[in-house]
Design an enzyme around this catalytic site. Structure first.
Site, PDB file in Angstrom:
ATOM      1  N   ARG A   1      45.127  48.042  63.107  1.00 28.18           N
ATOM      2  CA  ARG A   1      44.278  48.908  63.934  1.00 28.18           C
ATOM      3  C   ARG A   1      44.893  49.138  65.314  1.00 28.18           C
ATOM      4  O   ARG A   1      45.752  48.400  65.776  1.00 28.18           O
ATOM      5  CB  ARG A   1      42.859  48.343  64.046  1.00 28.18           C
ATOM      6  CG  ARG A   1      42.695  47.099  64.902  1.00 28.18           C
ATOM      7  CD  ARG A   1      41.190  46.771  65.046  1.00 28.18           C
ATOM      8  NE  ARG A   1      40.988  45.538  65.786  1.00 28.18           N
ATOM      9  CZ  ARG A   1      40.882  45.476  67.128  1.00 28.18           C
ATOM     10  NH1 ARG A   1      40.992  46.559  67.864  1.00 28.18           N
ATOM     11  NH2 ARG A   1      40.692  44.317  67.740  1.00 28.18           N
ATOM     12  N   HIS A   2      44.415  50.195  65.954  1.00 23.11           N
ATOM     13  CA  HIS A   2      44.875  50.534  67.303  1.00 23.11           C
ATOM     14  C   HIS A   2      44.165  49.634  68.311  1.00 23.11           C
ATOM     15  O   HIS A   2      42.997  49.324  68.137  1.00 23.11           O
ATOM     16  CB  HIS A   2      44.569  52.004  67.595  1.00 23.11           C
ATOM     17  CG  HIS A   2      45.230  52.521  68.835  1.00 23.11           C
ATOM     18  ND1 HIS A   2      44.724  52.291  70.103  1.00 23.11           N
ATOM     19  CD2 HIS A   2      46.363  53.231  69.021  1.00 23.11           C
ATOM     20  CE1 HIS A   2      45.524  52.852  71.006  1.00 23.11           C
ATOM     21  NE2 HIS A   2      46.525  53.431  70.374  1.00 23.11           N
ATOM     22  N   PRO A   3      44.850  49.230  69.378  1.00 24.21           N
ATOM     23  CA  PRO A   3      44.219  48.310  70.332  1.00 24.21           C
ATOM     24  C   PRO A   3      43.066  48.911  71.128  1.00 24.21           C
ATOM     25  O   PRO A   3      42.130  48.189  71.491  1.00 24.21           O
ATOM     26  CB  PRO A   3      45.367  47.915  71.262  1.00 24.21           C
ATOM     27  CG  PRO A   3      46.406  48.968  71.093  1.00 24.21           C
ATOM     28  CD  PRO A   3      46.271  49.439  69.679  1.00 24.21           C
TER      29      PRO A   3
END
Lengths: 385, 385
Positions: free
Chosen positions: B231-233
């Protein structure tokens, strides 16, 4: 003579791009001296101003680090007065950059055909998810989508493990770098011919272009390669190996380095083993190589082995986190640990410019990010509007 | 008019580089029309000719895919006759590229100072592991070493999981792309001033330069970020999510897309939930968002959801392997599925050119890789030697 600007300091880039792929391209061009005028929408500006991490005042460090040094003017490209300003900017621009979905600019009356007819020398670069052509052209994409569709996630991670994203936005960044290549090639073309070009870069195309070894493996075997954890698919030893306290990376990319590695680890007897005689045979036996090396590496901590292998000239390194990486003496010496400012002028740690050029200074203090529309008055005055 | 060459077709690049960072740079320049003369050592040539995967005749697909379209001449830079040939080549070259360890060229009598004095217009680009300056300059590096030291591995993989390498050689490829940017900026400088520049790009610097969000997070929080799996931060939902049969990626990068996603999944009731009201609050609750989405996605297979989300305009995609990626209609339509030839003329699938330029044809058939020294006679004749 050491100049403080950059070789592109005669170029004006008008930048409509948002978030990352386009802004990363103009970050690189700005570090090379180009003047970047960032045109943002009036209601909040670049989306990434609202994407974290934020400082205590709510300013986005993400936005500030990617947009440092760029002037900002807010323009509504549907409003007649703002369109006049935009068109006056274009008349002076060398390059227009945007990363809208294909078709958006044409609907605004600013498609390539229109602009090329009006400004024959203008270079127009479009970075998009899927490109300006092909069945998926109209679709939006984000980094994660092209990382998944383009195959890089299929070779990243551990066999049998969960899906793994590359931890930085390589979909955007790669597209940004290919856009830079296209723009600068177009600048060269214009110098030769006087003619502007349209540059069309797709994030998905960029993902295909960086698969390198994985495409070659598929081409030769007919089998799509899978993830390999922390090792290289066709060079051995070239992986992360466990020491007593932590992993280190060892990259012995040829037979001479393999031999030096064995000597350094007091494993010289293995040189005679035919299973380990060539890189090809070592790659066949990569798991065995790892077992043998880790049996020895496990007897002492990482720092011991890194010092020993460094002295022996075997490429190796620690697994640094971002704090450790930015603190490396080499990173500091190369001004890759740099600083810029948030729009309010407060300081922000950032990455430096990785393109070092003779004759141009490489300063670790970078011009800051701007508040939305901060440069309107100066730009209007310059345009005589 | 559609030209079949490229905008750099007036440039002669003399290329001493081996394996990947330098050769990748000249691959990109060659795709943009530059003529690449690859100078290889007589005993086996570029190391990557011996790195797999190989075809049945032992020809490296790795070498062939990165070096397609480049002429080959074998020269021993310590032998007087071959030095004469090399120097005659340099006298005609626009750019010299090498990726030796710093100091190697100076020991051969071809350091920047010497060459710049002799050929003031020559551009000299050096891609190295750690760069030409700083305490680590003399050390060798390979992709894996800079991936580890530069921090990208610390943000790639799963929390608590084993070290994870990015599945392609982003250390080399990124350095290659920054080298392209530096070379083309130097070409522009030369056009303006007549003066050649030295371009110094380090693989480690390139890794720092692509950390983007991770540096920003560290700058704001003082804490080095860790890996986040898939996932993206700081954008949610922006991750791989499990459907009944496989994972898909969903990238709903703003509030409008979040709303469209909920409608498409028949989860519109969640729009009123304040925990999911903004991207920031969704990112705080990323695990909960995943649980909620997967509860719904798990009721049907990936293909069902991809069709539904595509129709709703929500960016999404399958997790393709390399075979599937290369078979995408969009990839085929953009000529990113291309073909070249091994040195013996047999065909090889390869990636195409991701930089599409108006006025220049983008052909899916690429000139082939050459056997070691295949172009000696033609090059000597051209040089009058």
């Amino acid at each position: 003579m050491t100049r403080t600007s950059g070789p592109l300091d005669d170029l004006l880039i008008v930048d409509l791009s948002r978030v990352l792929a386009g802004p990363y391209a103009t970050l690189v061009l700005g570090d090379l001296g180009a003047r970047i005028v960032k045109v943002e929408r009036p209601d909040g500006g670049d989306d990434s101003r609202a994407i974290g991490p934020f400082d205590a005042k709510g300013q986005s460090a993400y936005f500030a680090s990617v947009n440092r040094g760029k002037e900002s003017i807010a323009l509504d490209l549907k409003a007649p007065r703002d369109r006049d300003v935009f068109e006056a900017l274009l008349a002076r621009a060398d390059v227009l950059v945007e990363n809208y979905r294909p078709g958006t600019m044409a609907r605004l009356g600013y498609g390539w055909d229109v602009l090329h007819a009006r400004h024959p020398r203008l270079i127009y670069a479009a970075a998009s998810g899927f490109g300006q052509t092909g069945p998926d052209a109209p679709k939006a994409a984000y980094d994660m989508v092209v990382q998944a569709m383009g195959g890089i996630m299929s070779v990243t991670g551990h066999p049998g493990g969960p899906p793994t994203r590359v931890g930085t936005s390589v979909g955007d960044i790669t597209a940004g770098l290919f856009t830079v290549a296209g723009m600068l090639a177009a600048v060269h073309h214009r110098t030769r011919t006087g003619e502007g070009l349209f540059v069309d870069v797709a994030m998905l195309d960029g993902q295909i272009a960086i698969l390198e070894n994985a495409v070659a493996r598929y081409a030769v075997t007919g089998v799509a390669p899978g993830p390999l954890g922390a090792r290289h698919p066709s060079i051995t030893p070239f992986a992360a190996y466990a020491c007593a306290d932590a992993h280190i990376v060892i990259a012995a990319g040829n037979d001479a380095l393999w031999s030096a590695l064995l000597d350094a680890l007091d494993l010289s007897a293995l040189k005679a083993n035919p299973r380990f005689a060539t890189n090809a045979s070592r790659s066949e036996a990569a798991d065995t190589v790892a077992t043998v090396l880790e049996a020895r590496l496990g007897t002492a901590p990482a720092a011991h082995w890194l010092a020993l292998l460094d002295a022996a000239g075997v490429p190796c390194g620690p697994l640094n986190d971002v704090a450790q990486a930015l603190d490396l003496p080499q990173v500091r010496a190369r001004n890759m640990r740099a600083s810029t400012t948030f729009p309010d002028g407060s300081p922000l740690l950032c990455a430096g410019n990785p393109v070092k050029l003779s004759g141009y200074a490489d300063l670790p203090e970078k011009p800051g990010a701007r508040a939305l529309d901060a440069d309107r008055a100066a730009i209007l005055a310059e345009l005589g509007l």
